[in-house]
Scaffold this motif. Structure first.
Motif, PDB file in Angstrom:
ATOM      1  N   MET A  34     -12.538  27.395  21.575  1.00  0.00           N
ATOM      2  CA  MET A  34     -13.465  28.108  20.715  1.00  0.00           C
ATOM      3  C   MET A  34     -12.698  28.619  19.505  1.00  0.00           C
ATOM      4  N   ALA A  35     -13.147  28.218  18.342  1.00  0.00           N
ATOM      5  CA  ALA A  35     -12.468  28.596  17.103  1.00  0.00           C
ATOM      6  C   ALA A  35     -12.818  30.034  16.733  1.00  0.00           C
ATOM      7  N   ARG A  36     -11.831  30.708  16.218  1.00  0.00           N
ATOM      8  CA  ARG A  36     -12.055  32.086  15.760  1.00  0.00           C
ATOM      9  C   ARG A  36     -12.778  32.063  14.430  1.00  0.00           C
ATOM     10  N   LYS A  37     -13.596  33.082  14.200  1.00  0.00           N
ATOM     11  CA  LYS A  37     -14.330  33.175  12.941  1.00  0.00           C
ATOM     12  C   LYS A  37     -13.380  33.668  11.858  1.00  0.00           C
ATOM     13  N   SER A  38     -13.653  33.179  10.673  1.00  0.00           N
ATOM     14  CA  SER A  38     -12.835  33.631   9.548  1.00  0.00           C
ATOM     15  C   SER A  38     -13.244  35.050   9.171  1.00  0.00           C
ATOM     16  N   ASP A  39     -12.407  35.710   8.432  1.00  0.00           N
ATOM     17  CA  ASP A  39     -12.721  37.061   7.980  1.00  0.00           C
ATOM     18  C   ASP A  39     -13.991  37.077   7.128  1.00  0.00           C
ATOM     19  N   GLU A  40     -14.187  36.036   6.350  1.00  0.00           N
ATOM     20  CA  GLU A  40     -15.379  35.959   5.505  1.00  0.00           C
ATOM     21  C   GLU A  40     -16.650  35.855   6.352  1.00  0.00           C
ATOM     22  N   GLU A  41     -16.584  35.043   7.417  1.00  0.00           N
ATOM     23  CA  GLU A  41     -17.738  34.892   8.308  1.00  0.00           C
ATOM     24  C   GLU A  41     -18.033  36.207   9.026  1.00  0.00           C
ATOM     25  N   ARG A  42     -16.989  36.846   9.496  1.00  0.00           N
ATOM     26  CA  ARG A  42     -17.164  38.127  10.194  1.00  0.00           C
ATOM     27  C   ARG A  42     -17.739  39.176   9.252  1.00  0.00           C
ATOM     28  N   LEU A  43     -17.249  39.212   8.012  1.00  0.00           N
ATOM     29  CA  LEU A  43     -17.759  40.155   7.010  1.00  0.00           C
ATOM     30  C   LEU A  43     -19.232  39.889   6.729  1.00  0.00           C
ATOM     31  N   ARG A  44     -19.619  38.631   6.610  1.00  0.00           N
ATOM     32  CA  ARG A  44     -21.013  38.259   6.363  1.00  0.00           C
ATOM     33  C   ARG A  44     -21.906  38.704   7.525  1.00  0.00           C
ATOM     34  N   GLU A  45     -21.444  38.502   8.763  1.00  0.00           N
ATOM     35  CA  GLU A  45     -22.217  38.930   9.938  1.00  0.00           C
ATOM     36  C   GLU A  45     -22.391  40.448   9.959  1.00  0.00           C
ATOM     37  N   LEU A  46     -21.326  41.150   9.648  1.00  0.00           N
ATOM     38  CA  LEU A  46     -21.407  42.619   9.627  1.00  0.00           C
ATOM     39  C   LEU A  46     -22.377  43.107   8.552  1.00  0.00           C
ATOM     40  N   GLU A  47     -22.373  42.470   7.400  1.00  0.00           N
ATOM     41  CA  GLU A  47     -23.294  42.844   6.330  1.00  0.00           C
ATOM     42  C   GLU A  47     -24.748  42.587   6.745  1.00  0.00           C
ATOM     43  N   GLU A  48     -24.976  41.476   7.443  1.00  0.00           N
ATOM     44  CA  GLU A  48     -26.321  41.175   7.940  1.00  0.00           C
ATOM     45  C   GLU A  48     -26.770  42.222   8.954  1.00  0.00           C
ATOM     46  N   GLN A  49     -25.862  42.612   9.845  1.00  0.00           N
ATOM     47  CA  GLN A  49     -26.174  43.649  10.827  1.00  0.00           C
ATOM     48  C   GLN A  49     -26.503  44.971  10.135  1.00  0.00           C
ATOM     49  N   MET A  50     -25.723  45.294   9.101  1.00  0.00           N
ATOM     50  CA  MET A  50     -25.964  46.538   8.360  1.00  0.00           C
ATOM     51  C   MET A  50     -27.344  46.524   7.701  1.00  0.00           C
ATOM     52  N   GLU A  51     -27.739  45.392   7.160  1.00  0.00           N
ATOM     53  CA  GLU A  51     -29.064  45.274   6.532  1.00  0.00           C
ATOM     54  C   GLU A  51     -30.175  45.457   7.562  1.00  0.00           C
TER      55      GLU A  51
END
Length: 95
Positions: free
Chosen positions: A1-18
């Motif tokens: 299982m590949a680790r998510k990049s920092d950019e992907e993780r940041l995008r997911e966190l921003e979506e959660q915040m919204e």
């Protein structure tokens, strides 16, 4: 299982915040609506009591004049009247 990049993780966190922000706004909106309905109910009840006890038939203008006329007396005696029991109030009505 590949680790998510920092950019992907940041995008997911921003979506959660919204999503959380949208839920927060919904809850705040429901709370405001409940408060508005409670205030409206209270105003209707108080208006009905005022109309009943002062035999208001002339509408808002008559009620406003009476309220202004009673204002000083009410402010002066409010604490005294609020501390009276129902029996004391009934006795004062009969005088």
């Amino acid at each position: 299982m590949a680790r998510k990049s920092d950019e992907e993780r940041l995008r997911e966190l921003e979506e959660q915040m919204e999503k959380i922000k949208a839920r927060k706004e919904q809850v705040a909106s429901r709370l405001k609506e409940k408060e508005r309905k409670a205030r409206t109910k209270r105003l209707i009840e108080i208006g009905a009591i005022f109309e009943k006890h002062f035999d208001i038939e002339g509408g808002q203008e008559e009620a406003e004049k009476l309220a202004l006329g009673f204002k000083q007396s009410v402010l002066k005696n409010k604490e005294k009247v609020l501390s009276m029991s129902k029996e004391q109030i009934e006795q004062s009505k009969q005088k």
